[in-house]
Write an enzyme that holds these catalytic residues in place. Structure first.
Site, PDB file in Angstrom:
ATOM      1  N   GLU A 184     -16.531-112.261  53.220  1.00 37.15           N
ATOM      2  CA  GLU A 184     -16.122-113.658  53.072  1.00 37.15           C
ATOM      3  C   GLU A 184     -17.305-114.563  53.466  1.00 37.15           C
ATOM      4  O   GLU A 184     -17.761-114.528  54.602  1.00 37.15           O
ATOM      5  CB  GLU A 184     -14.923-113.957  53.973  1.00 37.15           C
ATOM      6  CG  GLU A 184     -14.379-115.360  53.773  1.00 37.15           C
ATOM      7  CD  GLU A 184     -13.230-115.701  54.719  1.00 37.15           C
ATOM      8  OE1 GLU A 184     -13.304-115.364  55.910  1.00 37.15           O
ATOM      9  OE2 GLU A 184     -12.254-116.313  54.244  1.00 37.15           O
TER      10      GLU A 184
ATOM     11  N   CYS B 290      -9.490-121.020  52.340  1.00 33.09           N
ATOM     12  CA  CYS B 290      -9.215-119.587  52.414  1.00 33.09           C
ATOM     13  C   CYS B 290      -8.800-119.027  51.059  1.00 33.09           C
ATOM     14  O   CYS B 290      -8.961-117.843  50.798  1.00 33.09           O
ATOM     15  CB  CYS B 290      -8.127-119.323  53.442  1.00 33.09           C
ATOM     16  SG  CYS B 290      -6.657-120.327  53.167  1.00 33.09           S
TER      17      CYS B 290
ATOM     18  N   LYS C 235      -4.240-125.803  69.770  1.00 39.40           N
ATOM     19  CA  LYS C 235      -5.690-125.830  69.990  1.00 39.40           C
ATOM     20  C   LYS C 235      -6.387-125.974  68.638  1.00 39.40           C
ATOM     21  O   LYS C 235      -6.441-125.045  67.838  1.00 39.40           O
ATOM     22  CB  LYS C 235      -6.214-124.575  70.673  1.00 39.40           C
ATOM     23  CG  LYS C 235      -7.645-124.847  71.180  1.00 39.40           C
ATOM     24  CD  LYS C 235      -8.478-123.622  71.397  1.00 39.40           C
ATOM     25  CE  LYS C 235      -9.315-123.194  70.227  1.00 39.40           C
ATOM     26  NZ  LYS C 235     -10.328-124.137  69.735  1.00 39.40           N
TER      27      LYS C 235
ATOM     28  N   GLU D 206      -2.572-115.984  59.658  1.00 46.28           N
ATOM     29  CA  GLU D 206      -3.122-116.313  58.327  1.00 46.28           C
ATOM     30  C   GLU D 206      -4.630-116.137  58.451  1.00 46.28           C
ATOM     31  O   GLU D 206      -5.287-116.931  59.135  1.00 46.28           O
ATOM     32  CB  GLU D 206      -2.786-117.759  57.946  1.00 46.28           C
ATOM     33  CG  GLU D 206      -1.308-118.085  57.868  1.00 46.28           C
ATOM     34  CD  GLU D 206      -0.587-117.373  56.747  1.00 46.28           C
ATOM     35  OE1 GLU D 206      -1.251-116.759  55.882  1.00 46.28           O
ATOM     36  OE2 GLU D 206       0.653-117.402  56.742  1.00 46.28           O
TER      37      GLU D 206
END
Ligand code: NDP
Length: 488
Positions: free
Chosen positions: A392, A293, A185, A259
Site C-alpha cells: 500500500e 483506503c 483520538k 478498518e
C-alpha cells in the site's frame, strides 16, 4: 516556480484535549506543533496527551455511562444527534477550511465530501436509531425469547489522517446513537476538526463526559487500547497498527472493530464503456492525492484495449492540476505530512529500481517550492511481484498491468493479503457479477466506484479489517445484547 500561499480566511486553532465537557491542556503542559503540509508553516500547537490524560478521559466516560445519556428517551437522543449534524453544516465553511489546512486536500473536497458526509453520518444515525428493533422468537407454547440492547460501554475511537472528520463521525455517530460514551483520538497530524467536533457535541446537548478526546501520538492510542476500563476499540488505520492494537487489547479482552489498509484492484474488461471507466478511474486513482483506503491503485486492463486505455488515461491525468488546495481549480493538493511524502517518494525510487516505466509524474510537483506535493503517477512495466504492485503506497501512484483472460486476472487480483475493495468494469453484467463474487474483498463496485449507501456493510476481509461498519453493522458493534427467556 511558485511559492505556495494558502488562501484560507479561517484561522487555524490550537488544539487542547476535551475531557468532561471542557478543553484542557496536558497536565505537564506538553504540546507539539501542527504543520500545514501545503506550505510547511506551523499552524499551531496540539496538547500532547499521555497515560494521565487518557485516564482522566476514561474516568469521565465511565462516570457518564451511568448518567442520563444511555437512558435518555431514544427520540431525545436522536434529536441531539440531528442537532450535531445541523451544527456541522452551520460551521461547514470553517470545518472544511481547517480540514484542508490540516490535510493539504483541496477545499472543494473538504466541503463536498468530508464535512458534508460528516453531517450526514449524524443525520443518518439519528434516523436509523429510531427504527432499530430487536430479535424475538416464540418457541411453540413453551417460551418467548427476546433480546434487549444496552450500550457496549466506554469505547475508544482511533482514527487516521486521510478523512479525519468523516471517519471520526462515522464511528462517533453510531456509538452515541447506541448510548455509549467515548474517548476519541484523532491522528496527530490532523487534530483540528475533531477538536471542534467535541465542542459541537456539547453545544448540541450531549452531556459532559460522554464525548472525550485526547490528542497525541501512537502511545496515546496505546494507552486507550490497553486501558482496563475501555470496553471496545473502533480503529481505522494501517494493518500493522491494527495488529499492535489487537495485542495491546488482548489482556483486557476488548471488543474490536478494524478498518485497515488496502491495495485495491480496478479490473477493466475490453467491453467496458471506456469514457465512463476513465472518468471514474481518474478519481479512484488520484482523488484526495490517492490517500483514500478505497483507491484502486492496481489497475488491470484487458490487453485488446490496453494501449487505447493508456493513451486516454495518461492524457486525462496530465490535465490534473497539482497545487494550492485553496485554489478552486486544484485537483490534487499536498500529501498529508513530510513523513508520508517521503514514504511515497521512496516507492517511486523502488519503482525505478524495479524497472517500471513512468507514463506520468514520478516526481514532486515542480510548480511548488514548499509543501509536500507529488505529481499523479502512472507506472507500467512492473510484474505481479513488484513491491509497488503489492504494498500500500497511499499516494497518487497507480500501476497498470495488461491481462488476457478472466482466469489470469482473477488470480492476480486475489494474490494479496489485503481484501478491502475492488472495481470491475464490463458491459457484460453476467461476467461482472461473476467476477465480483469471486473477488476476495469486502466491497466490490461494478461500473462505478465509491458509491455508498450508509446502510450497507462497509469493511474489509483478510488483512484489511475485522467486522463491518454501516447501519445495523455499526449499531451491533456499539451494542451488547441480553437474551431474555420467559417461560409461558
Ligand atoms: P496509522 O495506523 O498509522 O494511525 C491511525 C491512528 O492510530 C492514529 O491516530 C495513530 O496515532 C494511532 N496509532 C498509532 N499507533 C498506535 C498504537 N500502537 N496503538 C493505538 N493507536 C495507535 O494510520 P495512518 O494514520 O497512517 O492512516 C493511513 C492508513 O489508514 C492506511 O493504511 C489506510 O489504508 C488506512 N485507512 C483505512 C480505511 C478503511 O476504512 N479500511 C479508511 C481510511 C484509512 P498517530 O498517527 O497520531 O501517532
Amino acid at each position: 516556480m511558485q511559492t505556495t500561499e494558502t488562501k484560507s480566511k479561517v484561522k487555524p486553532i490550537n488544539c487542547s484535549h476535551y475531557i468532561n465537557g471542557k478543553y484542557v491542556p496536558s497536565t505537564n503542559g506538553k504540546t507539539f506543533e501542527n504543520v500545514n503540509p501545503a506550505t510547511e508553516e506551523v499552524l499551531g500547537t496540539v496538547a500532547e496527551g499521555g497515560k494521565e490524560e487518557v485516564d482522566e478521559a476514561v474516568k469521565a466516560a465511565k462516570k457518564a455511562l451511568k448518567g442520563e445519556w444511555a437512558n435518555m428517551p431514544v427520540r431525545k437522543r436522536s434529536a441531539i444527534l440531528r442537532k450535531i449534524g445541523d451544527l456541522i453544516l452551520e460551521r461547514q465553511d470553517e470545518l472544511a477550511a481547517l480540514e484542508t489546512l490540516d490535510t493539504g486536500k483541496p477545499l472543494w473536497l473538504s466541503t463536498s465530501v468530508d464535512t458534508d458526509r460528516a453531517a450526514y453520518n449524524f443525520h443518518f444515525f439519528a434516523d436509523y436509531m429510531t427504527t432499530v428493533g430487536n430479535e424475538s422468537y416464540q418457541q411453540d407454547d413453551i417460551a418467548i425469547h427476546y433480546a434487549v440492547r444496552r450500550p457496549t460501554g466506554v469505547v475508544g475511537l482511533i482514527n487516521p489522517w486521510n478523512l479525519p472528520l468523516l471517519l471520526m463521525t462515522w464511528k462517533l455517530a453510531p456509538a452515541l446513537a447506541a448510548g455509549n460514551t467515548v474517548v476519541m483520538k484523532p491522528s496527530e497530524v490532523t487534530p483540528m476538526t475533531a477538536t471542534i467536533l467535541a465542542e459541537i457535541c456539547t453545544e448540541a446537548g450531549v452531556p459532559d463526559g460522554v464525548v472525550n478526546m485526547v490528542h497525541g501520538f501512537g502511545e496515546t492510542g496505546a494507552a486507550i487500547t490497553s486501558h482496563e476500563d475501555v470496553d471496545a476499540v473502533a480503529f481505522t488505520g494501517e494493518t500493522i497498527t491494527g495488529s499492535a492494537i489487537m495485542k495491546s487489547a488482548a489482556p483486557t479482552l476488548k471488543k474490536l472493530s478494524f478498518e485497515l489498509g488496502g491495495k485495491n484492484p480496478n479490473v477493466i474488461f475490453a467491453d467496458a464503456n471506456l469514457d465512463d471507466t476513465i472518468a471514474t478511474t481518474l478519481k479512484s486513482s488520484f482523488i484526495n492525492q490517492g490517500e483514500v483506503c478505497l483507491c484502486g491503485s492496481r489497475i488491470y486492463v484487458e490487453r485488446s484495449i490496453y494501449d487505447e486505455f493508456l493513451d486516454k488515461f495518461v492524457a486525462k491525468t496530465k490535465e490534473l492540476k497539482v497545487g494550492d488546495p485553496f485554489n478552486e481549480d486544484t485537483n490534487v493538493g499536498a500529501l498529508v505530512s513530510e513523513e508520508h511524502y517521503n514514504k511515497v517518494l521512496s516507492y517511486l525510487d523502488i519503482a525505478k529500481e524495479e524497472g517500471g516505466t513512468f507514463l506520468t509524474g514520478g516526481k514532486t510537483a515542480d510548480n511548488m517550492d514548499k509543501g509536500f506535493y507529488v505529481e499523479p503517477t502512472i507506472i507500467t512495466g512492473l510484474g505481479k511481484d513488484s513491491r509497488c504492485v503489492r504494498e500500500e503506497i497511499f499516494g497518487p501512484v497507480v500501476t497498470v498491468i495488461p491481462f488476457d483472460t478472466e482466469e489470469e486476472v482473477m488470480e492476480q487480483v486475489n494474490d494479496t493479503h489485503y481484501g478491502l475493495s475492488a472495481s470491475v468494469w464490463s458491459s457484460d453484467i453476467k461476467r461482472a457479477t461473476r467476477v465480483a463474487s469471486q473477488i476476495e474483498a469486502g466491497m466490490v463496485w461494478i461500473n462505478t466506484w465509491f458509491l455508498r449507501d450508509l446502510r450497507t456493510p462497509f469493511g474489509g476481509m483478510k488483512h484489511s479489517g475485522i467486522g463491518r461498519e454501516g447501519g445495523a453493522h455499526s449499531f451491533d458493534f456499539y451494542s451488547e445484547l441480553t437474551n431474555i427467556t420467559v417461560k409461558l
